[in-house]
Write a protein that holds these residues in place. Sequence first.
Motif, mmCIF file in Angstrom:
data_model
loop_
_atom_site.group_PDB
_atom_site.id
_atom_site.type_symbol
_atom_site.label_atom_id
_atom_site.label_comp_id
_atom_site.label_asym_id
_atom_site.label_seq_id
_atom_site.Cartn_x
_atom_site.Cartn_y
_atom_site.Cartn_z
ATOM 1 N N GLN A 1 0.831 -1.209 0.000
ATOM 2 C CA GLN A 1 0.000 0.000 0.000
ATOM 3 C C GLN A 1 0.862 1.254 0.000
ATOM 4 O O GLN A 1 0.555 2.222 -0.697
ATOM 5 N N SER A 2 1.947 1.248 0.752
ATOM 6 C CA SER A 2 2.764 2.462 0.852
ATOM 7 C C SER A 2 3.712 2.625 -0.319
ATOM 8 O O SER A 2 4.121 3.739 -0.627
ATOM 9 N N LEU A 3 4.089 1.543 -0.997
ATOM 10 C CA LEU A 3 4.995 1.610 -2.141
ATOM 11 C C LEU A 3 4.270 1.283 -3.438
ATOM 12 O O LEU A 3 4.819 0.605 -4.304
ATOM 13 N N ASN A 4 3.074 1.764 -3.568
ATOM 14 C CA ASN A 4 2.277 1.499 -4.764
ATOM 15 C C ASN A 4 2.995 2.056 -5.985
ATOM 16 O O ASN A 4 3.485 3.182 -5.969
ATOM 17 N N LEU A 5 3.060 1.280 -7.056
ATOM 18 C CA LEU A 5 3.826 1.663 -8.235
ATOM 19 C C LEU A 5 3.215 2.817 -9.011
ATOM 20 O O LEU A 5 3.892 3.467 -9.790
ATOM 21 N N SER A 6 1.972 3.088 -8.813
ATOM 22 C CA SER A 6 1.328 4.161 -9.576
ATOM 23 C C SER A 6 1.625 5.534 -9.005
ATOM 24 O O SER A 6 0.975 6.498 -9.346
ATOM 25 N N GLY A 7 2.572 5.620 -8.143
ATOM 26 C CA GLY A 7 2.911 6.907 -7.548
ATOM 27 C C GLY A 7 2.217 7.077 -6.222
ATOM 28 O O GLY A 7 1.802 6.125 -5.577
ATOM 29 N N GLU A 8 2.103 8.309 -5.811
ATOM 30 C CA GLU A 8 1.476 8.593 -4.524
ATOM 31 C C GLU A 8 -0.028 8.670 -4.704
ATOM 32 O O GLU A 8 -0.628 9.734 -4.705
ATOM 33 N N ALA A 9 -0.621 7.493 -4.877
ATOM 34 C CA ALA A 9 -2.059 7.446 -5.151
ATOM 35 C C ALA A 9 -2.871 7.685 -3.893
ATOM 36 O O ALA A 9 -3.779 8.489 -3.876
ATOM 37 N N THR A 10 -2.542 6.974 -2.810
ATOM 38 C CA THR A 10 -3.369 7.107 -1.610
ATOM 39 C C THR A 10 -2.566 7.492 -0.374
ATOM 40 O O THR A 10 -3.024 8.260 0.442
ATOM 41 N N VAL A 11 -1.374 6.945 -0.205
ATOM 42 C CA VAL A 11 -0.617 7.163 1.019
ATOM 43 C C VAL A 11 0.252 8.400 0.875
ATOM 44 O O VAL A 11 1.100 8.481 0.005
ATOM 45 N N SER A 12 0.015 9.382 1.727
ATOM 46 C CA SER A 12 0.819 10.591 1.699
ATOM 47 C C SER A 12 1.875 10.574 2.800
ATOM 48 O O SER A 12 3.017 10.890 2.558
ATOM 49 N N GLU A 13 1.475 10.192 3.995
ATOM 50 C CA GLU A 13 2.403 10.147 5.122
ATOM 51 C C GLU A 13 2.102 8.901 5.937
ATOM 52 O O GLU A 13 0.970 8.631 6.289
ATOM 53 N N LYS A 14 3.141 8.134 6.227
ATOM 54 C CA LYS A 14 2.958 6.886 6.959
ATOM 55 C C LYS A 14 2.857 7.168 8.451
ATOM 56 O O LYS A 14 3.558 8.009 8.982
ATOM 57 N N GLY A 15 1.993 6.416 9.117
ATOM 58 C CA GLY A 15 1.825 6.563 10.552
ATOM 59 C C GLY A 15 2.513 5.431 11.299
ATOM 60 O O GLY A 15 3.035 4.474 10.713
ATOM 61 N N ILE A 16 2.500 5.523 12.617
ATOM 62 C CA ILE A 16 3.157 4.517 13.441
ATOM 63 C C ILE A 16 2.380 3.202 13.448
ATOM 64 O O ILE A 16 2.917 2.149 13.764
ATOM 65 N N GLY A 17 1.132 3.237 13.037
ATOM 66 C CA GLY A 17 0.326 2.025 12.993
ATOM 67 C C GLY A 17 0.819 1.007 11.987
ATOM 68 O O GLY A 17 0.512 -0.176 12.091
ATOM 69 N N MET A 18 1.600 1.443 11.011
ATOM 70 C CA MET A 18 2.122 0.514 10.009
ATOM 71 C C MET A 18 3.221 -0.389 10.558
ATOM 72 O O MET A 18 3.509 -1.417 9.966
ATOM 73 N N ILE A 19 3.845 -0.008 11.673
ATOM 74 C CA ILE A 19 4.887 -0.863 12.236
ATOM 75 C C ILE A 19 4.387 -1.701 13.412
ATOM 76 O O ILE A 19 5.162 -2.434 14.013
ATOM 77 N N LEU A 20 3.101 -1.624 13.713
ATOM 78 C CA LEU A 20 2.550 -2.446 14.785
ATOM 79 C C LEU A 20 2.696 -3.943 14.528
ATOM 80 O O LEU A 20 2.970 -4.696 15.474
ATOM 81 N N PRO A 21 2.554 -4.430 13.275
ATOM 82 C CA PRO A 21 2.774 -5.868 13.060
ATOM 83 C C PRO A 21 4.203 -6.319 13.380
ATOM 84 O O PRO A 21 4.406 -7.455 13.800
ATOM 85 N N ILE A 22 5.177 -5.428 13.228
ATOM 86 C CA ILE A 22 6.558 -5.797 13.559
ATOM 87 C C ILE A 22 6.689 -6.046 15.054
ATOM 88 O O ILE A 22 7.300 -7.028 15.479
ATOM 89 N N PHE A 23 6.106 -5.175 15.863
ATOM 90 C CA PHE A 23 6.149 -5.366 17.312
ATOM 91 C C PHE A 23 5.403 -6.633 17.719
ATOM 92 O O PHE A 23 5.839 -7.369 18.603
ATOM 93 N N SER A 24 4.288 -6.875 17.063
ATOM 94 C CA SER A 24 3.523 -8.078 17.350
ATOM 95 C C SER A 24 4.327 -9.328 16.985
ATOM 96 O O SER A 24 4.319 -10.314 17.731
ATOM 97 N N ILE A 25 5.027 -9.304 15.857
ATOM 98 C CA ILE A 25 5.851 -10.440 15.447
ATOM 99 C C ILE A 25 6.948 -10.705 16.467
ATOM 100 O O ILE A 25 7.228 -11.860 16.813
ATOM 101 N N VAL A 26 7.566 -9.655 16.977
ATOM 102 C CA VAL A 26 8.637 -9.822 17.968
ATOM 103 C C VAL A 26 8.109 -10.524 19.213
ATOM 104 O O VAL A 26 8.731 -11.477 19.713
ATOM 105 N N PHE A 27 6.967 -10.098 19.711
ATOM 106 C CA PHE A 27 6.424 -10.727 20.920
ATOM 107 C C PHE A 27 5.917 -12.139 20.654
ATOM 108 O O PHE A 27 5.997 -13.005 21.530
ATOM 109 N N LEU A 28 5.428 -12.402 19.455
ATOM 110 C CA LEU A 28 4.996 -13.759 19.123
ATOM 111 C C LEU A 28 6.192 -14.700 18.993
ATOM 112 O O LEU A 28 6.108 -15.867 19.394
ATOM 113 N N VAL A 29 7.290 -14.213 18.464
ATOM 114 C CA VAL A 29 8.505 -15.042 18.386
ATOM 115 C C VAL A 29 9.027 -15.336 19.786
ATOM 116 O O VAL A 29 9.439 -16.472 20.081
#
Length: 136
Positions: free
Chosen positions: A88-116
Amino acid sequence: MIQRIQTLYLLVALAISGGLIFVFDLYTDVNQSVIFAKDNYLYLGLFLGSALLSLISIFSYKNRQTQFVLGRLNIILNFILLGVFVYQSLNLSGEATVSEKGIGMILPIFSIVFLVLANKAIKKDEDLVKSVDRLR
């Protein structure tokens, strides 16, 4: 069993996947409107699916193998969610929808760390039980 460390790790993963998605935004679109996970059903479903897997894994403490498998499925689900965010953030059609990324996009990384960490503790418990069974 709350006294086991993997239960605490799973509770943190549950809080990240089920609670923090309503606090932190995912991204800001080109119209400067803030997008949360509850605004997109795909994101909400994947996050709540991860939270549900963590909750089921917490209550299946008597069967460590099932708990371990559910943890791995949850990790795979979080990697899929992370892949959707990257796409979604690196869509090839340019900046179609995402203008600025929020901290919510890295929540799965934190979840993965605790699950591991939880899976590592489950594996350690399983090895301990197997070593005690060998001594009998």
